[in-house]
Design an enzyme around this catalytic site. Structure first.
Site, PDB file in Angstrom:
ATOM      1  N   HIS A  67       0.799  -1.095   0.199  1.00  0.00           N
ATOM      2  CA  HIS A  67      -0.091   0.095  -0.159  1.00  0.00           C
ATOM      3  C   HIS A  67       0.847   1.491   0.159  1.00  0.00           C
ATOM      4  O   HIS A  67       0.743   2.191   0.808  1.00  0.00           O
ATOM      5  CB  HIS A  67      -0.825  -0.024   1.075  1.00  0.00           C
ATOM      6  CG  HIS A  67      -2.059  -0.760   1.149  1.00  0.00           C
ATOM      7  ND1 HIS A  67      -2.854  -1.119   2.107  1.00  0.00           N
ATOM      8  CD2 HIS A  67      -2.532  -1.486   0.091  1.00  0.00           C
ATOM      9  CE1 HIS A  67      -4.005  -1.879   1.901  1.00  0.00           C
ATOM     10  NE2 HIS A  67      -3.794  -2.250   0.723  1.00  0.00           N
TER      11      HIS A  67
ATOM     12  N   HIS B 176     -11.891  -8.674  -6.149  1.00  0.00           N
ATOM     13  CA  HIS B 176     -11.557  -7.374  -5.509  1.00  0.00           C
ATOM     14  C   HIS B 176     -10.620  -6.637  -6.562  1.00  0.00           C
ATOM     15  O   HIS B 176      -9.600  -7.424  -7.091  1.00  0.00           O
ATOM     16  CB  HIS B 176     -10.866  -7.998  -4.365  1.00  0.00           C
ATOM     17  CG  HIS B 176     -10.231  -6.580  -3.702  1.00  0.00           C
ATOM     18  ND1 HIS B 176     -10.765  -5.202  -3.593  1.00  0.00           N
ATOM     19  CD2 HIS B 176      -9.126  -6.480  -2.900  1.00  0.00           C
ATOM     20  CE1 HIS B 176      -9.780  -4.518  -2.804  1.00  0.00           C
ATOM     21  NE2 HIS B 176      -8.795  -5.118  -2.498  1.00  0.00           N
TER      22      HIS B 176
ATOM     23  N   GLU C  73      -8.333  -4.480  -6.348  1.00  0.00           N
ATOM     24  CA  GLU C  73      -7.209  -3.705  -5.938  1.00  0.00           C
ATOM     25  C   GLU C  73      -5.794  -4.288  -6.892  1.00  0.00           C
ATOM     26  O   GLU C  73      -5.996  -5.684  -7.008  1.00  0.00           O
ATOM     27  CB  GLU C  73      -6.861  -3.894  -4.408  1.00  0.00           C
ATOM     28  CG  GLU C  73      -5.760  -2.863  -3.941  1.00  0.00           C
ATOM     29  CD  GLU C  73      -5.516  -2.592  -2.508  1.00  0.00           C
ATOM     30  OE1 GLU C  73      -6.576  -3.336  -1.761  1.00  0.00           O
ATOM     31  OE2 GLU C  73      -4.940  -1.744  -1.884  1.00  0.00           O
TER      32      GLU C  73
ATOM     33  N   ASP D 189      -2.930  -5.585  -6.481  1.00  0.00           N
ATOM     34  CA  ASP D 189      -2.304  -6.624  -6.126  1.00  0.00           C
ATOM     35  C   ASP D 189      -3.001  -8.052  -6.264  1.00  0.00           C
ATOM     36  O   ASP D 189      -2.367  -8.959  -6.280  1.00  0.00           O
ATOM     37  CB  ASP D 189      -2.005  -6.755  -4.515  1.00  0.00           C
ATOM     38  CG  ASP D 189      -3.123  -6.672  -3.582  1.00  0.00           C
ATOM     39  OD1 ASP D 189      -3.807  -5.502  -4.016  1.00  0.00           O
ATOM     40  OD2 ASP D 189      -3.159  -7.043  -2.417  1.00  0.00           O
TER      41      ASP D 189
ATOM     42  N   HIS E 276     -11.940  -5.441   2.196  1.00  0.00           N
ATOM     43  CA  HIS E 276     -11.933  -4.196   2.729  1.00  0.00           C
ATOM     44  C   HIS E 276     -12.089  -2.936   1.766  1.00  0.00           C
ATOM     45  O   HIS E 276     -11.883  -1.778   2.100  1.00  0.00           O
ATOM     46  CB  HIS E 276     -10.499  -3.857   3.310  1.00  0.00           C
ATOM     47  CG  HIS E 276      -9.413  -3.873   2.482  1.00  0.00           C
ATOM     48  ND1 HIS E 276      -8.423  -2.876   2.215  1.00  0.00           N
ATOM     49  CD2 HIS E 276      -8.904  -4.655   1.313  1.00  0.00           C
ATOM     50  CE1 HIS E 276      -7.703  -2.982   1.192  1.00  0.00           C
ATOM     51  NE2 HIS E 276      -7.890  -4.180   0.847  1.00  0.00           N
TER      52      HIS E 276
ATOM     53  N   ASP F 127      -8.781 -10.975   0.464  1.00  0.00           N
ATOM     54  CA  ASP F 127      -8.038 -10.334   1.459  1.00  0.00           C
ATOM     55  C   ASP F 127      -8.630 -10.830   2.996  1.00  0.00           C
ATOM     56  O   ASP F 127      -7.601 -10.859   3.849  1.00  0.00           O
ATOM     57  CB  ASP F 127      -8.170  -8.898   1.397  1.00  0.00           C
ATOM     58  CG  ASP F 127      -7.174  -8.187   0.449  1.00  0.00           C
ATOM     59  OD1 ASP F 127      -6.256  -8.743  -0.047  1.00  0.00           O
ATOM     60  OD2 ASP F 127      -7.765  -7.164  -0.015  1.00  0.00           O
TER      61      ASP F 127
ATOM     62  N   TYR G  18      -2.065  -8.113   9.874  1.00  0.00           N
ATOM     63  CA  TYR G  18      -3.077  -7.792   9.035  1.00  0.00           C
ATOM     64  C   TYR G  18      -4.142  -7.136   9.171  1.00  0.00           C
ATOM     65  O   TYR G  18      -4.642  -6.387   8.673  1.00  0.00           O
ATOM     66  CB  TYR G  18      -2.871  -9.451   8.316  1.00  0.00           C
ATOM     67  CG  TYR G  18      -3.632  -9.098   6.776  1.00  0.00           C
ATOM     68  CD1 TYR G  18      -2.835  -9.224   5.582  1.00  0.00           C
ATOM     69  CD2 TYR G  18      -5.067  -9.303   6.786  1.00  0.00           C
ATOM     70  CE1 TYR G  18      -3.335  -8.950   4.465  1.00  0.00           C
ATOM     71  CE2 TYR G  18      -5.546  -9.263   5.409  1.00  0.00           C
ATOM     72  CZ  TYR G  18      -4.747  -9.242   4.305  1.00  0.00           C
ATOM     73  OH  TYR G  18      -5.385  -9.209   2.961  1.00  0.00           O
TER      74      TYR G  18
ATOM     75  N   HIS H  19      -3.591 -13.592   0.232  1.00  0.00           N
ATOM     76  CA  HIS H  19      -2.476 -13.490   0.725  1.00  0.00           C
ATOM     77  C   HIS H  19      -1.916 -14.401   1.968  1.00  0.00           C
ATOM     78  O   HIS H  19      -2.888 -14.731   2.848  1.00  0.00           O
ATOM     79  CB  HIS H  19      -2.094 -12.011   1.439  1.00  0.00           C
ATOM     80  CG  HIS H  19      -2.620 -10.928   0.607  1.00  0.00           C
ATOM     81  ND1 HIS H  19      -1.471 -10.577  -0.186  1.00  0.00           N
ATOM     82  CD2 HIS H  19      -3.430  -9.866   0.544  1.00  0.00           C
ATOM     83  CE1 HIS H  19      -1.910  -9.422  -0.978  1.00  0.00           C
ATOM     84  NE2 HIS H  19      -3.259  -9.248  -0.570  1.00  0.00           N
TER      85      HIS H  19
HETATM   86 FE1  FEO Z   1      -7.031  -5.190  -0.921  1.00  0.00          FE
HETATM   87 FE2  FEO Z   1      -4.816  -7.628  -1.289  1.00  0.00          FE
HETATM   88  O1  FEO Z   1      -5.670  -6.302  -1.789  1.00  0.00           O
END
Ligand code: FEO
Length: 395
Positions: free
Chosen positions: A23, A79, A81, A83, A145, A164, A192, A225
């Site tokens: 991030h 999601h 994002e 990543d 999130h 996530d 996390y 993750h």
């Molecule tokens: Fe919210 Fe692992 O990205």
């Protein structure tokens, strides 16, 4: 390369051993991370999520070695994002018409980032996708999130793909949570949660209760993750319920910044006072200018009470305290107590200002704080010790 999870499901992600910041500069990942994508091979072949953008070509190249790309019938993006969606551009160049199943909000986040009109198939909670011997059920999980987040449940194999949720930033040669050292695993899972999901505790709780009410048998939880929860996967679900419920340990965290050690001396004397009064409570003393902010926020998350200390500088407080206060405010923590302390030479506004900010951040303020002029001498240190004893009684 793929790691086979069972007859139908493989991990096809990227382990990022060298990741130290996530991030941007916000999250320090001392143990690296992984971006977990999954390939399901049934009558239809499904890719769940991709990897972070810098690894897009590597990901697509690896994927090609496992399956002909035109045999991928659908991509599920849980999601938007970067990543997890970062390899889409590279992948969609080669299979441009492949349907992408995602939430309505993910269509917005994907279009907003990549400006592409892909073949989006919007799904809601309860929508299903039959892929042969299995059916996938989608479960929206807004604000876990991002607004676009969803989970995917695979029947028969009883796997919850949770994106996530339930993740950890932990690079490992292993695939499963039960294969790695337990204290490191739980430390990373808590860090996390504290740094990514804490602001959304109420939504985490509601979503988990909703999933539990669906009575889905869950044999495995595959996050996006870190390690996969294979052995007693409900243990991380129970932990999330605990963390989401105004979590606190028997801990006081004293955060301070200092120019010429006066505020540091106050911090240490206050800690001594707390310890004199309550030997059971864990006391953490942290210089916010020197400690990593991910660690600071994790300690705040664990605390019953926090103390923030800064000298008065230019009628305000030091920037490391200002920065950490802003991040603490964003955590939207409840049921935590706080006060402030600090030294000053002439005007002395910092303590009142910090208390005001802590109040705005939702903390219960236990007293007016303590400020001391110039450098603490013995009587002043005794005053700090007494202050520590008094606040220990307010735990
Ligand atoms: Fe919210 Fe692992 O990205």
């Amino acid at each position: 390369m793929r790691k086979q999870i069972n007859q139908y499901v493989s991990w096809i992600g990227k382990t990022d051993w060298e990741l130290k910041k996530f991030h941007g500069d916000e999250f320090t990942t001392t143990k690296g991370s992984s971006y977990n994508a999954y390939l399901i091979e049934d009558e239809k072949n499904i890719l769940i999520d991709t990897v972070w953008l810098p690894y897009d070509r590597e990901f697509v190249s690896n994927l090609k070695q496992e399956i002909e790309l035109n045999k991928i019938d659908a991509i599920i993006i849980q999601h938007g994002e970067v990543d997890h969606s970062g390899a889409l551009i590279e992948l969609m160049k080669q299979i441009p018409n492949t349907p992408i199943y995602c939430t309505q909000n993910a269509v917005k986040s994907l279009k907003g980032q990549y400006h592409e009109e892909w073949n989006f198939k919007t799904v809601k909670t309860g929508d299903t996708l039959n892929i042969g011997k299995h059916t996938l059920t989608f479960i929206e999980a807004p604000m876990l999130h991002w607004p676009d987040t969803m989970f995917t449940y695979m029947d028969n194999e009883e796997i919850l793909f949770s994106n996530d949720g339930f993740g950890q930033h932990l690079a490992s040669e292993y695939l499963y949570a039960d294969e790695v050292e337990s204290s490191q695993l739980w430390e990373q899972a808590l860090t996390y949660y504290a740094n990514i999901l804490a602001p959304f505790g109420m939504m985490v709780k509601k979503k988990i209760e909703q999933i539990l009410a669906m009575q889905l048998p869950i044999k495995m939880i595959c996050p996006s993750h870190g390690l996969i929860w294979r052995k007693e996967p409900k243990q991380i679900v129970q932990k999330y319920l605990e963390w989401a419920e105004n979590y606190q340990e028997n801990q006081i965290t004293i955060l301070y910044d200092t120019m010429w050690n006066s505020t540091r001396k106050m911090a240490e004397a206050i800690a001594q006072g707390i310890q004199n009064e309550n030997e059971q409570v864990m006391i953490k003393i942290v210089n916010t200018a020197k400690e990593d902010k991910t660690e600071v926020l994790t300690q705040v998350f664990k605390s019953k009470m926090i103390l923030l200390g800064s000298p008065t500088v230019n009628n305000g407080y030091l920037h490391s305290i200002a920065g950490i206060l802003e991040m603490i405010k964003g955590m939207k923590l409840k049921n935590k107590k706080a006060t402030a302390f600090g030294s000053y030479g002439w005007s002395g506004e910092a303590v009142n200002q910090i208390i005001q900010s802590l109040k705005e951040a939702g903390f219960e303020i236990v007293n007016d704080g303590i400020k001391q002029m110039w450098t603490p001498d013995e009587p002043m240190e005794k005053e700090c010790i007494k202050f520590g004893q008094e606040i220990a009684k307010k735990l």
